[in-house]
Write a protein that holds these residues in place. Structure first.
Motif, PDB file in Angstrom:
ATOM      1  N   ALA A  49      10.731   9.191  -6.566  1.00  0.00           N
ATOM      2  CA  ALA A  49       9.790   8.087  -6.620  1.00  0.00           C
ATOM      3  C   ALA A  49       8.400   8.456  -7.558  1.00  0.00           C
ATOM      4  CB  ALA A  49       9.180   7.582  -5.381  1.00  0.00           C
ATOM      5  N   SER A  50       8.038   7.676  -8.445  1.00  0.00           N
ATOM      6  CA  SER A  50       7.038   7.826  -9.240  1.00  0.00           C
ATOM      7  C   SER A  50       5.668   7.457  -8.313  1.00  0.00           C
ATOM      8  CB  SER A  50       6.820   6.961 -10.516  1.00  0.00           C
ATOM      9  OG  SER A  50       6.673   5.611 -10.016  1.00  0.00           O
ATOM     10  N   GLU A 108      18.093   7.123   6.446  1.00  0.00           N
ATOM     11  CA  GLU A 108      18.953   6.038   7.270  1.00  0.00           C
ATOM     12  C   GLU A 108      20.261   5.895   6.062  1.00  0.00           C
ATOM     13  OE1 GLU A 108      17.179   2.568   8.749  1.00  0.00           O
ATOM     14  OE2 GLU A 108      15.646   3.799   9.452  1.00  0.00           O
ATOM     15  N   PHE A 109      19.814   6.081   4.945  1.00  0.00           N
ATOM     16  CA  PHE A 109      21.185   5.583   3.922  1.00  0.00           C
ATOM     17  C   PHE A 109      21.553   6.898   3.323  1.00  0.00           C
ATOM     18  CE2 PHE A 109      18.738   1.695   4.535  1.00  0.00           C
ATOM     19  CZ  PHE A 109      19.712   0.811   4.850  1.00  0.00           C
ATOM     20  N   GLY A 110      20.950   8.068   3.372  1.00  0.00           N
ATOM     21  CA  GLY A 110      21.439   9.156   2.871  1.00  0.00           C
ATOM     22  C   GLY A 110      21.144   9.370   1.330  1.00  0.00           C
ATOM     23  N   GLY A 115       0.630  -1.330   0.044  1.00  0.00           N
ATOM     24  CA  GLY A 115       0.020   0.129   0.030  1.00  0.00           C
ATOM     25  C   GLY A 115       0.931   1.063  -0.216  1.00  0.00           C
ATOM     26  N   GLU A 116       0.059   2.380  -0.242  1.00  0.00           N
ATOM     27  CA  GLU A 116       0.626   3.636  -0.390  1.00  0.00           C
ATOM     28  C   GLU A 116       1.546   3.971   0.977  1.00  0.00           C
ATOM     29  OE1 GLU A 116      -0.956   8.164  -1.601  1.00  0.00           O
ATOM     30  OE2 GLU A 116      -2.007   6.753  -0.526  1.00  0.00           O
ATOM     31  N   LEU A 117       1.149   3.892   2.179  1.00  0.00           N
ATOM     32  CA  LEU A 117       1.800   4.243   3.289  1.00  0.00           C
ATOM     33  C   LEU A 117       2.962   3.343   3.756  1.00  0.00           C
ATOM     34  CD1 LEU A 117       1.915   6.138   5.988  1.00  0.00           C
ATOM     35  CD2 LEU A 117       0.303   4.226   7.146  1.00  0.00           C
ATOM     36  N   HIS A 118       3.102   2.232   3.178  1.00  0.00           N
ATOM     37  CA  HIS A 118       4.163   1.157   3.248  1.00  0.00           C
ATOM     38  C   HIS A 118       5.119   1.562   2.332  1.00  0.00           C
ATOM     39  CE1 HIS A 118       5.950  -3.273   3.085  1.00  0.00           C
ATOM     40  NE2 HIS A 118       6.409  -2.154   3.857  1.00  0.00           N
ATOM     41  N   LEU A 119       4.965   2.071   1.312  1.00  0.00           N
ATOM     42  CA  LEU A 119       5.938   2.650   0.203  1.00  0.00           C
ATOM     43  C   LEU A 119       6.505   3.750   0.835  1.00  0.00           C
ATOM     44  CD1 LEU A 119       4.262   1.388  -3.019  1.00  0.00           C
ATOM     45  CD2 LEU A 119       6.213   0.423  -1.979  1.00  0.00           C
ATOM     46  N   GLU A 120       5.628   4.756   1.207  1.00  0.00           N
ATOM     47  CA  GLU A 120       5.972   6.042   1.674  1.00  0.00           C
ATOM     48  C   GLU A 120       7.067   6.004   2.874  1.00  0.00           C
ATOM     49  OE1 GLU A 120       4.180   9.949   3.951  1.00  0.00           O
ATOM     50  OE2 GLU A 120       2.804   8.779   2.359  1.00  0.00           O
ATOM     51  N   ILE A 121       6.757   5.053   3.754  1.00  0.00           N
ATOM     52  CA  ILE A 121       7.843   4.861   4.905  1.00  0.00           C
ATOM     53  C   ILE A 121       9.096   4.459   4.552  1.00  0.00           C
ATOM     54  CG2 ILE A 121       8.251   3.558   7.114  1.00  0.00           C
ATOM     55  CD1 ILE A 121       4.929   3.560   7.551  1.00  0.00           C
ATOM     56  N   ALA A 122       8.799   3.283   3.623  1.00  0.00           N
ATOM     57  CA  ALA A 122      10.199   2.763   3.018  1.00  0.00           C
ATOM     58  C   ALA A 122      11.126   3.812   2.092  1.00  0.00           C
ATOM     59  CB  ALA A 122       9.698   1.569   2.100  1.00  0.00           C
ATOM     60  N   THR A 123      10.456   4.563   1.507  1.00  0.00           N
ATOM     61  CA  THR A 123      11.089   5.816   0.887  1.00  0.00           C
ATOM     62  C   THR A 123      11.839   6.613   1.748  1.00  0.00           C
ATOM     63  OG1 THR A 123       9.554   5.388  -1.064  1.00  0.00           O
ATOM     64  CG2 THR A 123      10.843   7.461  -0.984  1.00  0.00           C
ATOM     65  N   ASN A 124      11.054   7.073   2.815  1.00  0.00           N
ATOM     66  CA  ASN A 124      11.596   7.830   3.826  1.00  0.00           C
ATOM     67  C   ASN A 124      12.993   7.461   4.356  1.00  0.00           C
ATOM     68  OD1 ASN A 124       9.845   9.997   3.220  1.00  0.00           O
ATOM     69  ND2 ASN A 124       8.488   9.281   4.708  1.00  0.00           N
ATOM     70  N   GLN A 125      13.016   6.087   4.833  1.00  0.00           N
ATOM     71  CA  GLN A 125      14.021   5.528   5.323  1.00  0.00           C
ATOM     72  C   GLN A 125      15.123   5.444   4.529  1.00  0.00           C
ATOM     73  OE1 GLN A 125      12.128   1.285   6.223  1.00  0.00           O
ATOM     74  NE2 GLN A 125      12.150   1.977   8.567  1.00  0.00           N
TER      75      GLN A 125
END
Length: 278
Positions: free
Chosen positions: A36-37, A29-31, A15-25
């Motif tokens: 993202a599309s 965390e990795f700089g 889902g959208e929220l899961h992808l948003e969290i992963a993108t922010n991480q």
């Protein structure tokens, strides 16, 4: 995973929220600088009736393959007079109905199976994976000098030709959803759900809260969280999980197929069965 065709890295999520969290991480965390599309939904192609018996030749026209596509039904698994050659993760099955592959060389059999797998990975409607399709191998005529790629492509052509006569449809993923909200706001939450092609299955009272249970197409969940928070001042809690695949409404399916073909660089119109046949 990296997609060679688009040159993009594909990130999958629930889902959208899961992808948003992963993108922010990735950023925090990795700089990493991440562009993202908009999230995209994976669809499936399937058939609803038995297709025509289709005969197609290999590209060099030296070998020919006769196939018939039909929906995969539970009763098919009880038939003992067929030889199952391949069964993939989406329950597409390739069967030899007349024992035509019993005497072929291993590399020929592998090429036939590869043709089946190729056709199922990207169907003829819009290049999405096939689901719950049974492919019957009825006959084959082989040229002993044909390379495996000729066999593979000939098999794929025959499958596509029959597939397109089997009343093909587009399937979309559907979430099971539960929205917990104060009782006075349950009507508004139900309205939001139904305006997004969702279906309310029932209500369950839990103290001062009402649990709304239902279904919603994954494609309709983009922006859903923001709308729900706005309508309830952040007092609604919702959870969703993948539940099933469902046939898309015909008009919406046509629009989605057109968009998918455009995005993938395919010709605008779905091909006619004749394109793949003799």
């Amino acid at each position: 995973r990296f997609d060679q065709d688009s040159g993009q890295t594909i990130m999958s999520g629930m889902g959208e929220l899961h992808l948003e969290i992963a993108t922010n991480q990735l950023k925090r965390e990795f700089g990493l600088e991440v562009e993202a599309s908009a999230p995209r939904v994976v669809y499936m192609e399937s058939v609803t009736k038995q297709g025509l018996v289709a005969n197609a030749k290999s590209p060099n026209r030296q070998s020919s393959f006769t196939m018939q596509v039909e929906p995969m039904l539970e009763e098919h698994s009880n038939k003992n007079n067929v030889r199952v050659l391949s069964l993939d993760e989406h329950r597409n099955v390739l069967v030899d109905c007349n024992g035509k592959t019993k005497q072929v060389f291993t590399e020929v059999l592998e090429a036939i199976i590869s043709g089946f797998e190729y056709a199922c990975r990207a169907g003829p409607l819009c290049g999405e994976p096939a689901r719950h399709v049974r492919v019957n191998l009825i006959d084959l005529k082989l040229n002993a000098t044909d390379a495996p790629v000729e066999i593979m492509r000939g098999v794929g052509k025959a499958i596509f030709g029959s597939f397109l006569t089997a009343k093909p449809v587009l399937l979309e993923p559907v979430y099971s959803i539960t929205i917990s909200v104060s009782s006075e706001l349950s009507g508004e939450c139900s309205r939001i759900l139904t305006t997004r092609r969702g279906k309310v299955k029932g209500f369950e009272q839990k103290g001062l809260l009402t649990a709304i249970k239902g279904f919603i197409p994954v494609a309709e969940t983009f922006g859903f969280s923001k709308e729900l928070r706005s309508a309830t001042s952040g007092r609604a809690i919702w959870q969703s999980i993948f539940d099933h695949w469902e046939r898309m409404p015909e008009k919406l399916a046509a629009e989605t197929i057109s968009e998918l073909r455009r995005r993938k660089g395919l010709p605008a119109d779905v091909p006619k069965p004749e394109k793949f046949l003799e």
